[in-house]
Design a protein around this motif. Structure first.
Motif, PDB file in Angstrom:
ATOM      1  N   ASP A 201       0.813  -1.223   0.000  1.00  0.00           N
ATOM      2  CA  ASP A 201       0.000   0.000   0.000  1.00  0.00           C
ATOM      3  C   ASP A 201       0.843   1.269   0.000  1.00  0.00           C
ATOM      4  O   ASP A 201       0.308   2.369  -0.181  1.00  0.00           O
ATOM      5  CB  ASP A 201      -0.934   0.009   1.209  1.00  0.00           C
ATOM      6  CG  ASP A 201      -2.014  -1.065   1.120  1.00  0.00           C
ATOM      7  OD1 ASP A 201      -2.327  -1.472  -0.024  1.00  0.00           O
ATOM      8  OD2 ASP A 201      -2.521  -1.492   2.174  1.00  0.00           O
ATOM      9  N   THR A 215       2.228 -13.510 -13.153  1.00  0.00           N
ATOM     10  CA  THR A 215       1.111 -13.003 -12.368  1.00  0.00           C
ATOM     11  C   THR A 215       1.600 -12.020 -11.307  1.00  0.00           C
ATOM     12  O   THR A 215       0.862 -11.130 -10.886  1.00  0.00           O
ATOM     13  CB  THR A 215       0.355 -14.160 -11.688  1.00  0.00           C
ATOM     14  OG1 THR A 215       1.290 -14.954 -10.943  1.00  0.00           O
ATOM     15  CG2 THR A 215      -0.313 -15.050 -12.728  1.00  0.00           C
ATOM     16  N   THR A 216       2.851 -12.167 -10.885  1.00  0.00           N
ATOM     17  CA  THR A 216       3.438 -11.219  -9.939  1.00  0.00           C
ATOM     18  C   THR A 216       3.417  -9.809 -10.508  1.00  0.00           C
ATOM     19  O   THR A 216       3.035  -8.849  -9.833  1.00  0.00           O
ATOM     20  CB  THR A 216       4.889 -11.623  -9.614  1.00  0.00           C
ATOM     21  OG1 THR A 216       4.899 -12.918  -9.036  1.00  0.00           O
ATOM     22  CG2 THR A 216       5.526 -10.642  -8.647  1.00  0.00           C
ATOM     23  N   GLU A 218       1.486  -8.787 -13.023  1.00  0.00           N
ATOM     24  CA  GLU A 218       0.097  -8.394 -13.271  1.00  0.00           C
ATOM     25  C   GLU A 218      -0.565  -7.854 -12.014  1.00  0.00           C
ATOM     26  O   GLU A 218      -1.385  -6.933 -12.083  1.00  0.00           O
ATOM     27  CB  GLU A 218      -0.687  -9.601 -13.807  1.00  0.00           C
ATOM     28  CG  GLU A 218      -0.249 -10.042 -15.209  1.00  0.00           C
ATOM     29  CD  GLU A 218      -0.861 -11.375 -15.597  1.00  0.00           C
ATOM     30  OE1 GLU A 218      -1.650 -11.922 -14.785  1.00  0.00           O
ATOM     31  OE2 GLU A 218      -0.537 -11.864 -16.694  1.00  0.00           O
ATOM     32  N   ARG A 219      -0.216  -8.419 -10.851  1.00  0.00           N
ATOM     33  CA  ARG A 219      -0.841  -7.971  -9.607  1.00  0.00           C
ATOM     34  C   ARG A 219      -0.519  -6.510  -9.291  1.00  0.00           C
ATOM     35  O   ARG A 219      -1.269  -5.853  -8.574  1.00  0.00           O
ATOM     36  CB  ARG A 219      -0.400  -8.852  -8.432  1.00  0.00           C
ATOM     37  CG  ARG A 219      -1.052 -10.213  -8.407  1.00  0.00           C
ATOM     38  CD  ARG A 219      -0.832 -10.906  -7.070  1.00  0.00           C
ATOM     39  NE  ARG A 219      -1.248 -12.306  -7.158  1.00  0.00           N
ATOM     40  CZ  ARG A 219      -0.419 -13.321  -7.333  1.00  0.00           C
ATOM     41  NH1 ARG A 219       0.886 -13.102  -7.415  1.00  0.00           N
ATOM     42  NH2 ARG A 219      -0.867 -14.548  -7.416  1.00  0.00           N
ATOM     43  N   ALA A 221      -0.803  -4.053 -11.077  1.00  0.00           N
ATOM     44  CA  ALA A 221      -1.822  -3.162 -11.654  1.00  0.00           C
ATOM     45  C   ALA A 221      -2.951  -2.885 -10.657  1.00  0.00           C
ATOM     46  O   ALA A 221      -3.733  -1.945 -10.843  1.00  0.00           O
ATOM     47  CB  ALA A 221      -2.389  -3.781 -12.926  1.00  0.00           C
ATOM     48  N   GLN A 222      -3.040  -3.671  -9.588  1.00  0.00           N
ATOM     49  CA  GLN A 222      -4.085  -3.473  -8.591  1.00  0.00           C
ATOM     50  C   GLN A 222      -3.818  -2.267  -7.697  1.00  0.00           C
ATOM     51  O   GLN A 222      -4.728  -1.801  -7.012  1.00  0.00           O
ATOM     52  CB  GLN A 222      -4.212  -4.724  -7.710  1.00  0.00           C
ATOM     53  CG  GLN A 222      -4.561  -5.996  -8.469  1.00  0.00           C
ATOM     54  CD  GLN A 222      -4.537  -7.219  -7.556  1.00  0.00           C
ATOM     55  OE1 GLN A 222      -4.555  -7.105  -6.328  1.00  0.00           O
ATOM     56  NE2 GLN A 222      -4.481  -8.394  -8.158  1.00  0.00           N
ATOM     57  N   TRP A 223      -2.564  -1.777  -7.684  1.00  0.00           N
ATOM     58  CA  TRP A 223      -2.212  -0.677  -6.800  1.00  0.00           C
ATOM     59  C   TRP A 223      -1.957   0.596  -7.612  1.00  0.00           C
ATOM     60  O   TRP A 223      -1.043   0.653  -8.442  1.00  0.00           O
ATOM     61  CB  TRP A 223      -0.986  -1.046  -5.969  1.00  0.00           C
ATOM     62  CG  TRP A 223      -1.330  -2.082  -4.948  1.00  0.00           C
ATOM     63  CD1 TRP A 223      -1.869  -1.877  -3.712  1.00  0.00           C
ATOM     64  CD2 TRP A 223      -1.202  -3.502  -5.084  1.00  0.00           C
ATOM     65  NE1 TRP A 223      -2.077  -3.069  -3.070  1.00  0.00           N
ATOM     66  CE2 TRP A 223      -1.678  -4.085  -3.885  1.00  0.00           C
ATOM     67  CE3 TRP A 223      -0.728  -4.341  -6.101  1.00  0.00           C
ATOM     68  CZ2 TRP A 223      -1.704  -5.453  -3.689  1.00  0.00           C
ATOM     69  CZ3 TRP A 223      -0.756  -5.707  -5.905  1.00  0.00           C
ATOM     70  CH2 TRP A 223      -1.234  -6.256  -4.715  1.00  0.00           C
ATOM     71  N   GLU A 224      -2.769   1.604  -7.344  1.00  0.00           N
ATOM     72  CA  GLU A 224      -2.718   2.855  -8.102  1.00  0.00           C
ATOM     73  C   GLU A 224      -1.393   3.585  -7.859  1.00  0.00           C
ATOM     74  O   GLU A 224      -0.895   3.653  -6.737  1.00  0.00           O
ATOM     75  CB  GLU A 224      -3.889   3.753  -7.677  1.00  0.00           C
ATOM     76  CG  GLU A 224      -4.024   5.020  -8.497  1.00  0.00           C
ATOM     77  CD  GLU A 224      -5.257   5.815  -8.124  1.00  0.00           C
ATOM     78  OE1 GLU A 224      -5.415   6.933  -8.654  1.00  0.00           O
ATOM     79  OE2 GLU A 224      -6.062   5.321  -7.297  1.00  0.00           O
ATOM     80  N   VAL A 273       0.716 -10.960  -0.330  1.00  0.00           N
ATOM     81  CA  VAL A 273      -0.507 -10.608  -1.062  1.00  0.00           C
ATOM     82  C   VAL A 273      -0.946 -11.738  -1.984  1.00  0.00           C
ATOM     83  O   VAL A 273      -1.811 -11.548  -2.838  1.00  0.00           O
ATOM     84  CB  VAL A 273      -0.322  -9.305  -1.866  1.00  0.00           C
ATOM     85  CG1 VAL A 273      -0.097  -8.129  -0.938  1.00  0.00           C
ATOM     86  CG2 VAL A 273       0.821  -9.431  -2.868  1.00  0.00           C
ATOM     87  N   SER A 274      -0.360 -12.914  -1.825  1.00  0.00           N
ATOM     88  CA  SER A 274      -0.796 -14.090  -2.578  1.00  0.00           C
ATOM     89  C   SER A 274      -0.477 -15.328  -1.754  1.00  0.00           C
ATOM     90  O   SER A 274       0.280 -15.262  -0.778  1.00  0.00           O
ATOM     91  CB  SER A 274      -0.098 -14.168  -3.938  1.00  0.00           C
ATOM     92  OG  SER A 274       1.273 -14.509  -3.789  1.00  0.00           O
TER      93      SER A 274
END
Length: 333
Positions: A201, A215-216, A218-219, A221-224, A273-274
């Motif tokens: 965060d 996928t690491t 790609e994840r 992209a979830q954090w602005e 986070v995974s």
């Protein structure tokens, strides 16, 4: 001169030493054999686009086609025993356990550049299984494999087991079998020890490196506000990190722990986070071996050997040993 700039020559030398350890043609330890076959000693962080490595991470909520969660394995039914005609009896007659491993994942499975021995947390697990079958933890023939080799060498019976940061998931259960979970990894961050970042965060405005096609990556992209920086491998990310080209690296905590061990100016931070549950890979047609390995893992946890191995390899980078994963059983042989 900045702290980051001042440490570049030191860190470059450490990276070179680590790479030397994975490529030098050193003799294996006296009672342990090394099989390389056609497999090169490559980075453990391969793109997730490669079919065997691309399977999605398993979670406790996910059920496989047989209705079992991916981490469910076969109940050992008590202490490990070797009966006539069993898979373990055949291995004992051969005189060595053949194990697929990494030789370049520091702290999990890597070659010591000074001794030539392959060592790490995954290797300790393999040694406990060898000891239980053969009465000698060094009665092993290591087969150095890539991430993409893991299922194939088991399906072709080129190895007896695989201990190579092998995430358990439903797709892989279609082709091979797994032990119960023996380590629970998760995606975290590697940052400079002077960084204010304490978790995902806090990454707004930060340049964060991860292997491309994973996928690491790609994840992120979830954090602005995070600037994702793709690289060929995690090792490439480490070079960019040490050159000051990125502010953080993200990946499995086991991989990042190895990097933190190489770089005294870096630390692993944040909550995972995974979910990446690691298991011992075993050929699908050998349920007796699955039961036996699960018994070995239970004994390893019960008598403190699991915690001792964690403290030796991962404790400095990841902190005090967590509670070992609770085994989940229920899958039919």
């Amino acid at each position: 001169m900045s702290t980051r700039t001042a440490r570049r020559p030191i860190m470059a030398a450490l990276v070179a030493l680590a790479l030397l350890g994975t490529t030098a043609a050193c003799a294996p330890e006296s009672s342990t054999h090394l099989l390389t076959g056609s497999s090169a000693e490559e980075s453990a962080e391969e793109p997730a686009a490669a079919p065997p490595a691309a399977a999605p991470p398993a979670t406790a909520a996910e059920d496989c086609s047989d209705g079992q969660p991916p981490v469910a394995s076969i109940d050992p039914g008590g202490s490990p025993e070797i009966t006539s005609g069993s898979t373990m009896a055949d291995i004992r007659e051969r005189g060595a356990l053949i194990v697929g491993v990494s030789a370049d994942t520091l702290l999990m499975g890597s070659r010591n550049p000074f001794t030539g021995n392959i060592e790490g947390f995954d290797i300790d697990v393999a040694r406990q299984i060898a000891d239980a079958i053969l009465g000698d933890p060094d009665a092993i023939r290591f087969r150095v494999i890539t991430s993409g080799d893991r299922e194939t060498v088991l399906q072709d019976h080129e190895v007896d087991i695989v201990t190579r940061a092998f995430t358990i998931n439903c797709a892989r259960w279609e082709n091979i079998a797994f032990s119960a979970e023996y380590y629970h990894a998760g995606q975290q961050l590697l940052v400079p020890s002077t960084s204010d970042v304490t978790g995902i965060d806090d990454l707004a405005g930060q340049r964060v490196c991860a292997p491309e096609g994973t996928t690491t990556l790609e994840r992120l992209a979830q954090w602005e506000g995070v600037e994702a920086v793709p690289a060929a491998t995690h090792t490439t990310c480490l070079v960019l990190f040490q050159q000051g080209e990125v502010d953080a690296i993200t990946g499995d905590d086991t991989v990042l722990a190895g990097f933190a061990a190489q770089d005294p100016y870096a630390e692993v931070v944040g909550d995972p986070v995974s979910d990446e549950p690691y298991g011992v890979g075993i050929p699908a047609d050998q349920p007796d071996m699955v039961r036996f390995v699960n018994g070995v893992l239970e004994d390893m946890i019960a008598d403190g050997r699991w915690e001792e191995s964690y403290d030796r390899w991962l404790g400095d980078a990841l902190g005090d040993a967590p509670a070992p994963p609770e085994p989940v059983y229920g899958r039919a042989p």
